[in-house]
Design an enzyme around this catalytic site. Structure first.
Site, PDB file in Angstrom:
ATOM      1  N   ASN A 277      -6.010   8.943  49.587  1.00  0.00           N
ATOM      2  CA  ASN A 277      -7.046   9.514  49.792  1.00  0.00           C
ATOM      3  C   ASN A 277      -8.538   8.725  50.140  1.00  0.00           C
ATOM      4  O   ASN A 277      -8.560   8.081  49.529  1.00  0.00           O
ATOM      5  CB  ASN A 277      -7.462  10.742  48.993  1.00  0.00           C
ATOM      6  CG  ASN A 277      -8.787  11.280  49.546  1.00  0.00           C
ATOM      7  OD1 ASN A 277      -8.399  12.505  50.365  1.00  0.00           O
ATOM      8  ND2 ASN A 277      -9.993  11.374  48.839  1.00  0.00           N
TER       9      ASN A 277
ATOM     10  N   GLU B  55      -6.527  10.191  55.503  1.00  0.00           N
ATOM     11  CA  GLU B  55      -7.808   9.855  56.397  1.00  0.00           C
ATOM     12  C   GLU B  55      -7.414   8.467  57.326  1.00  0.00           C
ATOM     13  O   GLU B  55      -7.902   8.631  58.417  1.00  0.00           O
ATOM     14  CB  GLU B  55      -8.873   9.528  55.449  1.00  0.00           C
ATOM     15  CG  GLU B  55      -9.771  10.766  54.890  1.00  0.00           C
ATOM     16  CD  GLU B  55      -8.834  11.556  53.479  1.00  0.00           C
ATOM     17  OE1 GLU B  55      -9.417  12.665  53.256  1.00  0.00           O
ATOM     18  OE2 GLU B  55      -8.054  10.866  53.255  1.00  0.00           O
TER      19      GLU B  55
ATOM     20  N   TRP C 243     -17.614  11.379  42.207  1.00  0.00           N
ATOM     21  CA  TRP C 243     -16.805  12.259  42.873  1.00  0.00           C
ATOM     22  C   TRP C 243     -16.963  13.583  42.239  1.00  0.00           C
ATOM     23  O   TRP C 243     -16.629  14.061  41.252  1.00  0.00           O
ATOM     24  CB  TRP C 243     -15.015  11.832  43.148  1.00  0.00           C
ATOM     25  CG  TRP C 243     -14.750  11.254  41.871  1.00  0.00           C
ATOM     26  CD1 TRP C 243     -14.892  11.792  40.371  1.00  0.00           C
ATOM     27  CD2 TRP C 243     -13.867  10.052  41.567  1.00  0.00           C
ATOM     28  NE1 TRP C 243     -13.991  11.005  39.691  1.00  0.00           N
ATOM     29  CE2 TRP C 243     -13.474   9.880  40.239  1.00  0.00           C
ATOM     30  CE3 TRP C 243     -13.424   9.297  42.373  1.00  0.00           C
ATOM     31  CZ2 TRP C 243     -12.771   8.949  39.939  1.00  0.00           C
ATOM     32  CZ3 TRP C 243     -12.753   8.152  42.027  1.00  0.00           C
ATOM     33  CH2 TRP C 243     -12.387   7.709  40.865  1.00  0.00           C
TER      34      TRP C 243
ATOM     35  N   ASP D  48     -31.170  13.460  47.589  1.00  0.00           N
ATOM     36  CA  ASP D  48     -29.924  13.978  47.927  1.00  0.00           C
ATOM     37  C   ASP D  48     -30.334  14.510  49.230  1.00  0.00           C
ATOM     38  O   ASP D  48     -31.337  14.599  49.779  1.00  0.00           O
ATOM     39  CB  ASP D  48     -29.215  14.699  47.563  1.00  0.00           C
ATOM     40  CG  ASP D  48     -27.617  14.459  47.156  1.00  0.00           C
ATOM     41  OD1 ASP D  48     -27.038  14.073  48.405  1.00  0.00           O
ATOM     42  OD2 ASP D  48     -26.937  14.364  46.009  1.00  0.00           O
TER      43      ASP D  48
ATOM     44  N   TYR E 121     -18.255   8.819  48.368  1.00  0.00           N
ATOM     45  CA  TYR E 121     -19.005   9.185  47.326  1.00  0.00           C
ATOM     46  C   TYR E 121     -19.912   8.059  46.839  1.00  0.00           C
ATOM     47  O   TYR E 121     -19.594   6.963  46.608  1.00  0.00           O
ATOM     48  CB  TYR E 121     -17.814   9.397  45.944  1.00  0.00           C
ATOM     49  CG  TYR E 121     -16.534  10.021  46.291  1.00  0.00           C
ATOM     50  CD1 TYR E 121     -16.663  11.499  46.551  1.00  0.00           C
ATOM     51  CD2 TYR E 121     -15.172   9.338  46.432  1.00  0.00           C
ATOM     52  CE1 TYR E 121     -15.533  12.019  47.146  1.00  0.00           C
ATOM     53  CE2 TYR E 121     -14.228   9.945  46.804  1.00  0.00           C
ATOM     54  CZ  TYR E 121     -14.190  11.204  47.303  1.00  0.00           C
ATOM     55  OH  TYR E 121     -13.124  11.699  47.580  1.00  0.00           O
ATOM     56  N   ARG E 122     -21.153   8.617  46.739  1.00  0.00           N
ATOM     57  CA  ARG E 122     -22.101   7.548  46.299  1.00  0.00           C
ATOM     58  C   ARG E 122     -21.677   7.028  44.888  1.00  0.00           C
ATOM     59  O   ARG E 122     -21.286   7.427  43.786  1.00  0.00           O
ATOM     60  CB  ARG E 122     -23.370   8.340  46.223  1.00  0.00           C
ATOM     61  CG  ARG E 122     -23.679   9.231  44.990  1.00  0.00           C
ATOM     62  CD  ARG E 122     -25.067   9.563  44.815  1.00  0.00           C
ATOM     63  NE  ARG E 122     -25.291  10.485  43.681  1.00  0.00           N
ATOM     64  CZ  ARG E 122     -25.800  11.498  43.378  1.00  0.00           C
ATOM     65  NH1 ARG E 122     -25.748  12.411  44.259  1.00  0.00           N
ATOM     66  NH2 ARG E 122     -25.718  12.049  42.171  1.00  0.00           N
TER      67      ARG E 122
END
Length: 528
Positions: free
Chosen positions: A179, A280, A197, A329, A183-184
């Site tokens: 996968n 992906e 995550w 954010d 994610y920051r």
């Protein structure tokens, strides 16, 4: 056919006049984010909305470093990134794959062979390390230091510097499928970062699955399913697990790799809400119309894009959590602190003079608004697979995508709008949608003025608004509990007698086509 790397993409942006070279000295602490934010909000309502892509070439404190921002920050650049004339072009390609014309004879079957061969060419292609630009420099041991790169702090109350545009690679412990998610990552020091995550993300499920497996191996009879019953945003509740078991599993690891600065299709693929079964790298190959070349990492059993600018290799340790955040954010608010896994970096590989790719999120419109709009258009055919009555959808940037979805449908029976609402809330990442508005098929959902007119005129609030409880986005600061709260559906369709509306529903005002056609030429002469 497909940009091979971030550098190919930069050349294309430069040729198209879409890239601004920033020569002035700029700090990665707040200043770059402020410039990118201003660029993203410039030109609103014009063809230049979203401003230019930005290449910072004089980074304060980092001699020779370059930082790329706002690369996806306009409609034109999103179309360039995906190499299409319009974003709906990709949706049409997806529809062709989903609904191929059934062959009726031998010649029809032969005509399908090129399409099947084309799809086969989208699967990732593994290359040797010697042919991978991402391995031009390999750093191990004491040389590992992610702070050698100009990692940004984007907002003043952020908990520190954050990697904001990473492609995070994990592997399902059961199926072995890869996968790639985005994610920051808060940088704690040169060798460790946070791994944000969220609980409902695929990588978080890989982490939980690995944790459950390790705990069961160590404890045998312990009810490991209880581990998913609570806990923090991303982790699991270990309160029911004996301390002896936790001691046994501490030190066990889940491998992770992070690619920064990939070709645009690969970067974009990391944000798409694809089913876990669809890798992906395959999505990127489909978008590029060419396979992504991948290479095996040096210290972990994972593969990363061979042309990535920077690759971080390492692991998260089971049971280890650390406070992450706050972070400014895409909701326009700070996400508060929470406990998340810790990523330990064991190796860094990179290209010579790597280009660091980053983004800033905040009050829309920003770069992610254009990326989200592309996701909306591309995945409309997949939504129609489950809900074929859908005509169109709109995820307004101001609704930060998970807060508002406007849907037009071909209404066929009483309660149809409510069936669609519930279908959306049962559909993958769409389950987080806080507000769903359903209108009739003749309403242009992309025209917010028209939608507002329909909603405010067509609803009786008590009758046409429904509420339900369920999972909500981890970034929702207003929900009653983390990850759990209420959602609202608004049925703004015409009401039928079968729905209890017995009065005559009025027609909307329209002018006959023949009158409009005759007046067109008159108005043209009047400049109207």
């Amino acid at each position: 056919m497909g940009y091979e790397s971030l550098r190919d993409w930069l050349k294309a942006l430069d040729r198209a006049g879409e890239l601004t070279h920033v020569k002035a000295e700029v700090s990665p602490i707040l200043e770059m984010a402020e410039i990118a934010d201003r660029a993203a909000k410039s030109g609103k309502g014009t063809a230049k909305a979203g401003g230019p892509a930005l290449l910072f070439e004089n980074v304060k404190g980092y001699k020779g470093a370059q930082v790329l921002m706002n690369q996806f920050g306009s409609e034109r650049r999103m179309k360039m990134a995906l190499e299409v004339e319009g974003l709906d072009d990709i949706a049409k390609r997806i529809e062709t794959l989903l609904h191929p014309v059934a062959p009726t004879g031998f010649m029809d079957k032969l005509k399908m062979l090129p399409m099947l061969a084309e799809v086969g060419g989208f699967f990732p292609k593994r290359v040797e390390a010697k042919n991978a630009p991402c391995k031009e420099v390999i750093l191990r041991g004491e040389d590992v230091d992610v702070l050698k790169f100009p990692v940004l702090q984007t907002w003043p109350q952020d908990g520190g510097r954050f990697i904001t545009l990473p492609c995070v690679v994990t592997r399902d412990p059961k199926s072995g499928k890869r996968n790639v998610g985005m994610y920051r990552m808060q940088v704690y020091d040169g060798q460790t970062t946070g791994m944000h995550w969220q609980r409902q993300k695929v990588a978080a499920e890989h982490f939980r699955e690995r944790m459950r497996g390790a705990t069961q191996d160590a404890a045998g009879a312990v009810d490991v399913m209880a581990l998913t019953a609570g806990g923090t945003t991303a982790a699991i509740d270990t309160s029911s697990v004996p301390q002896t078991v936790l001691t046994k599993i501490r030190g066990e690891r889940m491998e992770v790799a992070v690619a920064i600065g990939t070709d645009p299709a690969t970067t974009f693929s990391a944000i798409v809400p694809a089913p876990p079964e669809v890798e992906e790298y395959l999505i990127a190959g489909f978008l590029r119309q060419k396979a992504v070349e991948i290479v095996k990492c040096e210290t972990v059993d994972l593969e990363v894009p061979a042309t990535a600018e920077i690759v971080l290799e390492g692991y998260v340790e089971l049971g280890e959590l650390r406070t992450e955040g706050p972070f400014g954010d895409h909701t326009g608010f700070y996400t508060m602190q929470d406990e998340y896994p810790v990523f330990h970096i064991t190796c860094i590989t990179h290209r010579k003079n790597p280009i660091y790719a980053a983004t800033v999120v905040g009050k829309p419109p920003m770069e992610d608004a254009w990326m989200g709009k592309a996701v909306e258009r591309i995945f409309l055919p997949l939504m129609k697979l489950t809900l074929p009555e859908i005509v169109d959808v709109n995820l307004p940037a101001e609704g930060v995508f998970h807060n508002l979805m406007i849907v037009s449908i071909r209404k066929s029976y009483a309660g149809h709008a409510r069936k669609v609402m519930n279908g959306i809330w049962a559909m993958g990442q769409a389950m987080f949608t806080k507000c769903v508005i359903v209108v009739d098929e003749d309403c242009d959902v992309q025209d917010l003025a028209e939608v507002t007119l329909r909603v405010t005129n067509n609803i009786d609030p008590e009758r046409d608004i429904q509420f339900t409880l369920g999972p909500v986005d981890s970034l929702d600061h207003a929900s009653r509990l983390p990850n759990f709260g209420s959602k609202m559906g608004i049925d703004a369709t015409r009401k039928w007698a079968a729905e209890g509306f017995t009065r005559l529903w009025p027609q909307m005002l329209t002018m006959p086509d023949e009158v409009r056609a005759k007046v067109d030429s008159i108005c043209k002469g009047l400049g109207i």
